[in-house]
Design a protein around this motif. Structure first.
Motif, mmCIF file in Angstrom:
data_model
loop_
_atom_site.group_PDB
_atom_site.id
_atom_site.type_symbol
_atom_site.label_atom_id
_atom_site.label_comp_id
_atom_site.label_asym_id
_atom_site.label_seq_id
_atom_site.Cartn_x
_atom_site.Cartn_y
_atom_site.Cartn_z
ATOM 1 N N UNK A 109 -3.824 15.371 -14.079
ATOM 2 C CA UNK A 109 -3.269 15.027 -12.758
ATOM 3 C C UNK A 109 -4.043 13.887 -12.120
ATOM 4 N N UNK A 110 -3.327 12.959 -11.512
ATOM 5 C CA UNK A 110 -3.954 11.807 -10.868
ATOM 6 C C UNK A 110 -3.952 10.559 -11.720
ATOM 7 N N UNK A 111 -3.690 10.724 -13.046
ATOM 8 C CA UNK A 111 -3.666 9.534 -13.897
ATOM 9 C C UNK A 111 -2.511 8.621 -13.482
ATOM 10 N N UNK A 123 -9.863 3.446 -4.211
ATOM 11 C CA UNK A 123 -10.718 4.002 -3.159
ATOM 12 C C UNK A 123 -9.897 4.835 -2.178
ATOM 13 N N UNK A 124 -8.733 4.285 -1.773
ATOM 14 C CA UNK A 124 -7.896 4.968 -0.788
ATOM 15 C C UNK A 124 -7.384 6.312 -1.325
ATOM 16 N N UNK A 125 -7.047 6.343 -2.625
ATOM 17 C CA UNK A 125 -6.503 7.552 -3.238
ATOM 18 C C UNK A 125 -7.587 8.465 -3.809
ATOM 19 N N UNK A 126 -8.854 7.997 -3.693
ATOM 20 C CA UNK A 126 -10.000 8.800 -4.167
ATOM 21 C C UNK A 126 -9.883 9.108 -5.657
ATOM 22 N N UNK A 127 -9.522 8.103 -6.451
ATOM 23 C CA UNK A 127 -9.401 8.271 -7.887
ATOM 24 C C UNK A 127 -10.420 7.387 -8.611
ATOM 25 N N UNK A 128 -10.955 7.844 -9.766
ATOM 26 C CA UNK A 128 -11.763 6.944 -10.597
ATOM 27 C C UNK A 128 -10.908 5.764 -11.066
ATOM 28 N N UNK A 129 -11.573 4.646 -11.342
ATOM 29 C CA UNK A 129 -10.857 3.443 -11.778
ATOM 30 C C UNK A 129 -11.444 2.953 -13.100
ATOM 31 N N UNK A 179 0.836 -1.201 0.000
ATOM 32 C CA UNK A 179 0.000 0.000 0.000
ATOM 33 C C UNK A 179 0.876 1.258 0.000
ATOM 34 N N UNK A 180 1.902 1.257 0.837
ATOM 35 C CA UNK A 180 2.777 2.430 0.915
ATOM 36 C C UNK A 180 3.549 2.637 -0.384
ATOM 37 N N UNK A 181 4.039 1.531 -0.982
ATOM 38 C CA UNK A 181 4.814 1.648 -2.222
ATOM 39 C C UNK A 181 3.924 2.151 -3.359
ATOM 40 N N UNK A 182 2.720 1.602 -3.445
ATOM 41 C CA UNK A 182 1.800 2.023 -4.508
ATOM 42 C C UNK A 182 1.454 3.507 -4.353
ATOM 43 N N UNK A 183 1.179 3.930 -3.115
ATOM 44 C CA UNK A 183 0.833 5.330 -2.885
ATOM 45 C C UNK A 183 1.990 6.249 -3.248
ATOM 46 N N UNK A 184 3.212 5.806 -2.957
ATOM 47 C CA UNK A 184 4.380 6.619 -3.318
ATOM 48 C C UNK A 184 4.502 6.727 -4.835
ATOM 49 N N UNK A 185 4.235 5.639 -5.540
ATOM 50 C CA UNK A 185 4.266 5.673 -7.010
ATOM 51 C C UNK A 185 3.197 6.618 -7.544
ATOM 52 N N UNK A 186 2.019 6.552 -6.951
ATOM 53 C CA UNK A 186 0.933 7.425 -7.422
ATOM 54 C C UNK A 186 1.303 8.893 -7.238
ATOM 55 N N UNK A 187 1.897 9.214 -6.108
ATOM 56 C CA UNK A 187 2.256 10.601 -5.836
ATOM 57 C C UNK A 187 3.296 11.152 -6.783
#
Length: 285
Positions: free
Chosen positions: A160-162, A73-79, A41-49
């Motif tokens: 942004x967010x893609x 869901x956690x990042x509040x992004x459409x999927x 979860x932490x690694x994915x979130x860091x990649x997203x940022x």
């Protein structure tokens, strides 16, 4: 003649995107259930940022898709989820012209929709797609974050967010269906496997409604069946199969009947393997 290229950001074309937004899942109020196995979860979130694409590697049914749903869901992004297959073309991803009401109109494909919206775009089992199709995603995986669409002359800059996410099962693919190094090296890789027994028991019980003792017996059975891969079993029983079997039991189907219908039959038609798994069911349940 030089082709004129139109560089657009996603937000500038929101109206057209709305027309083709079918298949976009917006984050809901309820958190998709997911039990982390490590620091994914932490690694994915860091990649997203930092706008880094991610590659999920692991066996079928071990939780990769649920993990992506959880992170969206956690990042509040459409999927936007795309199931890849042999016939998937670049136009299936980017879009095509359609005849509507006597007029020719452009319809975005799911990848274009995700780029315009700033969504997480998940290409499930990406190696099933043709190599010339996979190449379409390359400009989205580096600092450019661009999607060229030859048919419209657009060069779309990702909103942004893609974030691009792909998955595949290395153990299931053969040499002709592996990812090219030029594609693999564009992604941060996260390794997945079946959860440890205690965690898998918790997942099966939560997702199916059976009690912990029943879930634990199914997990022990799965561990024994997975050992049959050395004897020719092509695919190990997944956590997803265990959940389906447990749901049959929760619905009132006797455990041995549920195991044969939900766990054994989807795995193999080989008579010797069927007999071996039946013996394991009798010994475990």
């Amino acid at each position: 003649m030089t082709q004129q290229i139109d560089i657009t950001r996603g937000r500038a074309t929101a109206a057209r995107t709305q027309e083709s937004a079918e298949g976009v899942r917006m984050p809901g109020a309820e958190e998709p259930y997911y039990v982390p196995a490590g620091r994914e979860i932490e690694v994915f979130a860091a990649c997203h940022g930092r706008g880094l694409p991610v590659m999920l590697k692991g066996p079928t049914g071990c939780g990769k898709t649920r993990f992506v749903e959880h992170m969206a869901w956690r990042l509040k992004r459409p999927l936007v989820t795309i199931a890849c297959h042999d016939d998937l073309s670049a136009s299936d991803l980017t879009g095509r012209y359609l005849i509507r009401g006597g007029e020719t109109v452009w319809a975005d494909g799911p990848l274009t929709t995700a780029v315009r919206l700033g969504a997480i775009c998940y290409l499930d089992e990406v190696v099933e797609a043709r190599q010339d199709t996979v190449v379409v995603i390359h400009p989205l995986t580096d600092d450019r974050r661009l999607l060229p669409i030859d048919k419209t002359g657009e060069l779309i800059e990702a909103a942004p967010g893609f974030q691009l996410v792909i998955s595949y099962n290395p153990g299931y693919q053969h040499a002709l269906k592996d990812l090219k190094p030029s594609t693999r090296q564009r992604f941060v890789s996260l390794e997945f496997d079946f959860p440890p027994p205690a965690a898998e028991t918790t997942i099966v019980a939560h997702e199916s409604g059976v009690d912990e003792a029943t879930a634990a017996r199914l997990v022990r059975l799965a561990a024994r069946v997975r050992n049959l891969r050395d004897q020719g079993l092509a695919e190990a029983p997944s956590t997803r199969l265990l959940v389906s079997t447990a749901r049959l039991i929760a619905g009132g189907i006797p455990a041995d009947e549920a195991c044969r219908a939900g766990l054994v039959a989807p795995l193999t038609d080989d008579p010797d393997l069927l007999a071996a798994i039946s013996d394991l069911i009798a010994a475990t349940l």
